[in-house]
Design a protein around this motif. Sequence first.
Motif, PDB file in Angstrom:
ATOM      1  N   LYS A   1       0.807  -1.240   0.000  1.00 21.26           N
ATOM      2  CA  LYS A   1       0.000   0.000   0.000  1.00 21.26           C
ATOM      3  C   LYS A   1       0.834   1.282   0.000  1.00 21.26           C
ATOM      4  CE  LYS A   1      -3.769  -2.509   0.832  1.00 21.26           C
ATOM      5  NZ  LYS A   1      -3.903  -3.520  -0.151  1.00 21.26           N
ATOM      6  N   LYS A   2       2.120   1.201  -0.386  1.00 22.89           N
ATOM      7  CA  LYS A   2       2.966   2.391  -0.370  1.00 22.89           C
ATOM      8  C   LYS A   2       2.826   3.241  -1.629  1.00 22.89           C
ATOM      9  CE  LYS A   2       6.453   0.820   2.875  1.00 22.89           C
ATOM     10  NZ  LYS A   2       7.888   0.661   3.116  1.00 22.89           N
ATOM     11  N   ILE A   3       2.321   2.653  -2.704  1.00 27.03           N
ATOM     12  CA  ILE A   3       2.096   3.402  -3.943  1.00 27.03           C
ATOM     13  C   ILE A   3       0.708   3.080  -4.465  1.00 27.03           C
ATOM     14  CG2 ILE A   3       2.733   3.588  -6.391  1.00 27.03           C
ATOM     15  CD1 ILE A   3       5.537   3.644  -5.687  1.00 27.03           C
ATOM     16  N   LYS A   4       0.015   4.118  -4.918  1.00 24.45           N
ATOM     17  CA  LYS A   4      -1.285   3.953  -5.549  1.00 24.45           C
ATOM     18  C   LYS A   4      -1.279   4.758  -6.840  1.00 24.45           C
ATOM     19  CE  LYS A   4      -6.212   4.754  -5.094  1.00 24.45           C
ATOM     20  NZ  LYS A   4      -7.277   5.409  -4.350  1.00 24.45           N
ATOM     21  N   VAL A   5      -1.717   4.113  -7.932  1.00 25.42           N
ATOM     22  CA  VAL A   5      -1.819   4.823  -9.207  1.00 25.42           C
ATOM     23  C   VAL A   5      -3.250   4.706  -9.723  1.00 25.42           C
ATOM     24  CG1 VAL A   5       0.606   4.507  -9.814  1.00 25.42           C
ATOM     25  CG2 VAL A   5      -1.055   2.836 -10.579  1.00 25.42           C
ATOM     26  N   THR A   6      -3.669   5.738 -10.431  1.00 16.14           N
ATOM     27  CA  THR A   6      -4.979   5.750 -11.064  1.00 16.14           C
ATOM     28  C   THR A   6      -4.787   6.084 -12.536  1.00 16.14           C
ATOM     29  OG1 THR A   6      -6.020   6.511  -9.018  1.00 16.14           O
ATOM     30  CG2 THR A   6      -7.286   6.789 -11.045  1.00 16.14           C
ATOM     31  N   LEU A   7      -5.388   5.246 -13.389  1.00 15.98           N
ATOM     32  CA  LEU A   7      -5.330   5.431 -14.846  1.00 15.98           C
ATOM     33  C   LEU A   7      -6.742   5.426 -15.391  1.00 15.98           C
ATOM     34  CD1 LEU A   7      -2.983   2.425 -15.372  1.00 15.98           C
ATOM     35  CD2 LEU A   7      -2.292   4.656 -16.085  1.00 15.98           C
ATOM     36  N   THR A   8      -6.897   5.972 -16.599  1.00 14.76           N
ATOM     37  CA  THR A   8      -8.157   5.766 -17.306  1.00 14.76           C
ATOM     38  C   THR A   8      -8.048   4.438 -18.042  1.00 14.76           C
ATOM     39  OG1 THR A   8      -7.477   6.757 -19.411  1.00 14.76           O
ATOM     40  CG2 THR A   8      -8.388   8.248 -17.722  1.00 14.76           C
ATOM     41  N   ALA A   9      -9.177   3.928 -18.519  1.00  9.29           N
ATOM     42  CA  ALA A   9      -9.150   2.683 -19.293  1.00  9.29           C
ATOM     43  C   ALA A   9      -8.458   2.897 -20.643  1.00  9.29           C
ATOM     44  CB  ALA A   9     -10.557   2.143 -19.496  1.00  9.29           C
ATOM     45  N   ASN A  10      -8.205   4.152 -21.005  1.00  8.31           N
ATOM     46  CA  ASN A  10      -7.413   4.460 -22.206  1.00  8.31           C
ATOM     47  C   ASN A  10      -5.927   4.584 -21.865  1.00  8.31           C
ATOM     48  OD1 ASN A  10      -9.352   4.451 -24.266  1.00  8.31           O
ATOM     49  ND2 ASN A  10     -10.052   6.487 -23.698  1.00  8.31           N
ATOM     50  N   ARG A  11      -5.566   4.155 -20.668  1.00  3.43           N
ATOM     51  CA  ARG A  11      -4.180   4.077 -20.203  1.00  3.43           C
ATOM     52  C   ARG A  11      -3.505   5.443 -20.041  1.00  3.43           C
ATOM     53  NH1 ARG A  11      -5.321  -0.085 -23.747  1.00  3.43           N
ATOM     54  NH2 ARG A  11      -4.614   1.164 -25.474  1.00  3.43           N
ATOM     55  N   GLU A  12      -4.263   6.433 -19.612  1.00  3.33           N
ATOM     56  CA  GLU A  12      -3.717   7.749 -19.304  1.00  3.33           C
ATOM     57  C   GLU A  12      -3.607   7.864 -17.784  1.00  3.33           C
ATOM     58  OE1 GLU A  12      -5.061  12.410 -19.503  1.00  3.33           O
ATOM     59  OE2 GLU A  12      -5.835  11.046 -21.036  1.00  3.33           O
ATOM     60  N   ILE A  13      -2.406   8.169 -17.295  1.00  2.00           N
ATOM     61  CA  ILE A  13      -2.186   8.283 -15.852  1.00  2.00           C
ATOM     62  C   ILE A  13      -2.883   9.535 -15.344  1.00  2.00           C
ATOM     63  CG2 ILE A  13      -0.460   8.575 -14.022  1.00  2.00           C
ATOM     64  CD1 ILE A  13       1.509   7.073 -15.889  1.00  2.00           C
ATOM     65  N   LYS A  14      -3.690   9.356 -14.303  1.00  2.00           N
ATOM     66  CA  LYS A  14      -4.428  10.466 -13.704  1.00  2.00           C
ATOM     67  C   LYS A  14      -3.854  10.869 -12.344  1.00  2.00           C
ATOM     68  CE  LYS A  14      -7.582  11.487 -16.674  1.00  2.00           C
ATOM     69  NZ  LYS A  14      -7.613  12.817 -17.259  1.00  2.00           N
ATOM     70  N   ALA A  15      -3.339   9.898 -11.580  1.00  6.12           N
ATOM     71  CA  ALA A  15      -2.818  10.224 -10.253  1.00  6.12           C
ATOM     72  C   ALA A  15      -1.813   9.167  -9.800  1.00  6.12           C
ATOM     73  CB  ALA A  15      -3.958  10.300  -9.245  1.00  6.12           C
ATOM     74  N   ILE A  16      -0.836   9.639  -9.033  1.00  8.45           N
ATOM     75  CA  ILE A  16       0.131   8.748  -8.386  1.00  8.45           C
ATOM     76  C   ILE A  16       0.294   9.242  -6.954  1.00  8.45           C
ATOM     77  CG2 ILE A  16       2.511   7.908  -8.317  1.00  8.45           C
ATOM     78  CD1 ILE A  16       2.671   8.321 -11.326  1.00  8.45           C
ATOM     79  N   SER A  17       0.134   8.327  -6.007  1.00  8.68           N
ATOM     80  CA  SER A  17       0.306   8.644  -4.599  1.00  8.68           C
ATOM     81  C   SER A  17       1.465   7.800  -4.064  1.00  8.68           C
ATOM     82  CB  SER A  17      -0.985   8.331  -3.840  1.00  8.68           C
ATOM     83  OG  SER A  17      -0.791   8.512  -2.464  1.00  8.68           O
ATOM     84  N   ILE A  18       2.438   8.459  -3.434  1.00  7.16           N
ATOM     85  CA  ILE A  18       3.644   7.773  -2.963  1.00  7.16           C
ATOM     86  C   ILE A  18       3.800   7.996  -1.458  1.00  7.16           C
ATOM     87  CG2 ILE A  18       6.162   7.633  -3.166  1.00  7.16           C
ATOM     88  CD1 ILE A  18       5.812   8.781  -6.032  1.00  7.16           C
ATOM     89  N   ASP A  19       3.964   6.905  -0.718  1.00  2.14           N
ATOM     90  CA  ASP A  19       4.229   6.990   0.712  1.00  2.14           C
ATOM     91  C   ASP A  19       5.594   7.654   0.926  1.00  2.14           C
ATOM     92  OD1 ASP A  19       5.471   5.738   3.312  1.00  2.14           O
ATOM     93  OD2 ASP A  19       3.290   5.457   3.472  1.00  2.14           O
ATOM     94  N   GLU A  20       5.662   8.539   1.892  1.00  3.57           N
ATOM     95  CA  GLU A  20       6.904   9.288   2.135  1.00  3.57           C
ATOM     96  C   GLU A  20       8.090   8.397   2.463  1.00  3.57           C
ATOM     97  OE1 GLU A  20       6.958  12.859   4.403  1.00  3.57           O
ATOM     98  OE2 GLU A  20       4.891  13.330   3.839  1.00  3.57           O
ATOM     99  N   SER A  21       7.862   7.221   3.009  1.00  2.00           N
ATOM    100  CA  SER A  21       8.971   6.330   3.358  1.00  2.00           C
ATOM    101  C   SER A  21       9.760   5.882   2.133  1.00  2.00           C
ATOM    102  CB  SER A  21       8.455   5.113   4.118  1.00  2.00           C
ATOM    103  OG  SER A  21       7.648   4.302   3.274  1.00  2.00           O
ATOM    104  N   LEU A  22       9.159   5.956   0.966  1.00  4.13           N
ATOM    105  CA  LEU A  22       9.852   5.556  -0.263  1.00  4.13           C
ATOM    106  C   LEU A  22      10.728   6.670  -0.834  1.00  4.13           C
ATOM    107  CD1 LEU A  22       7.019   3.608  -2.130  1.00  4.13           C
ATOM    108  CD2 LEU A  22       9.037   2.650  -1.007  1.00  4.13           C
ATOM    109  N   LEU A  23      10.555   7.873  -0.360  1.00  6.29           N
ATOM    110  CA  LEU A  23      11.299   8.998  -0.929  1.00  6.29           C
ATOM    111  C   LEU A  23      12.790   8.972  -0.584  1.00  6.29           C
ATOM    112  CD1 LEU A  23       8.716  11.876  -0.398  1.00  6.29           C
ATOM    113  CD2 LEU A  23       9.105  10.478  -2.445  1.00  6.29           C
ATOM    114  N   ALA A  24      13.171   8.209   0.418  1.00  4.99           N
ATOM    115  CA  ALA A  24      14.575   8.140   0.835  1.00  4.99           C
ATOM    116  C   ALA A  24      15.409   7.221  -0.048  1.00  4.99           C
ATOM    117  CB  ALA A  24      14.654   7.675   2.287  1.00  4.99           C
ATOM    118  N   ASP A  25      14.765   6.300  -0.752  1.00  4.52           N
ATOM    119  CA  ASP A  25      15.498   5.317  -1.560  1.00  4.52           C
ATOM    120  C   ASP A  25      15.010   5.364  -3.005  1.00  4.52           C
ATOM    121  OD1 ASP A  25      16.666   3.090  -2.738  1.00  4.52           O
ATOM    122  OD2 ASP A  25      16.261   1.755  -1.050  1.00  4.52           O
TER     123      ASP A  25
END
Length: 107
Positions: free
Chosen positions: A38-62
């Motif tokens: 659950k550290k990353i969540k992405v949302t796309l349309t069914a036409n494969r266009e990225i709408k949103a990316i959510s990244i847990d802060e713990s991943l920003l260090a690496d």
Amino acid sequence: MFGDLSGMMDKLKEAQQKVEETKTRLNSVLVDETSADKKIKVTLTANREIKAISIDESLLADKEELEDYLIITLNKAIEKASKINENEMAIAAKAGMPNIPGMDMFK
């Protein structure tokens, strides 16, 4: 003979219109994918266009770990969106196809 040809052309235009309508509708169909932890969540349309990316802060260090998570999660989301897209487009194309002898591969 020309009556059949005219009717066939009308059916092809109808099929093309259905495909275009389906493409437009698929822009509003959202596909969510989340990494296993659950550290990353992405949302796309069914036409494969990225709408949103959510990244847990713990991943920003690496940087490498973040890149790996993004690749895995985005690929899963794209796969889901592609399946939806292909199914919907096949239905739209099949619905408008004229009955041409020997072209029953779409059924």
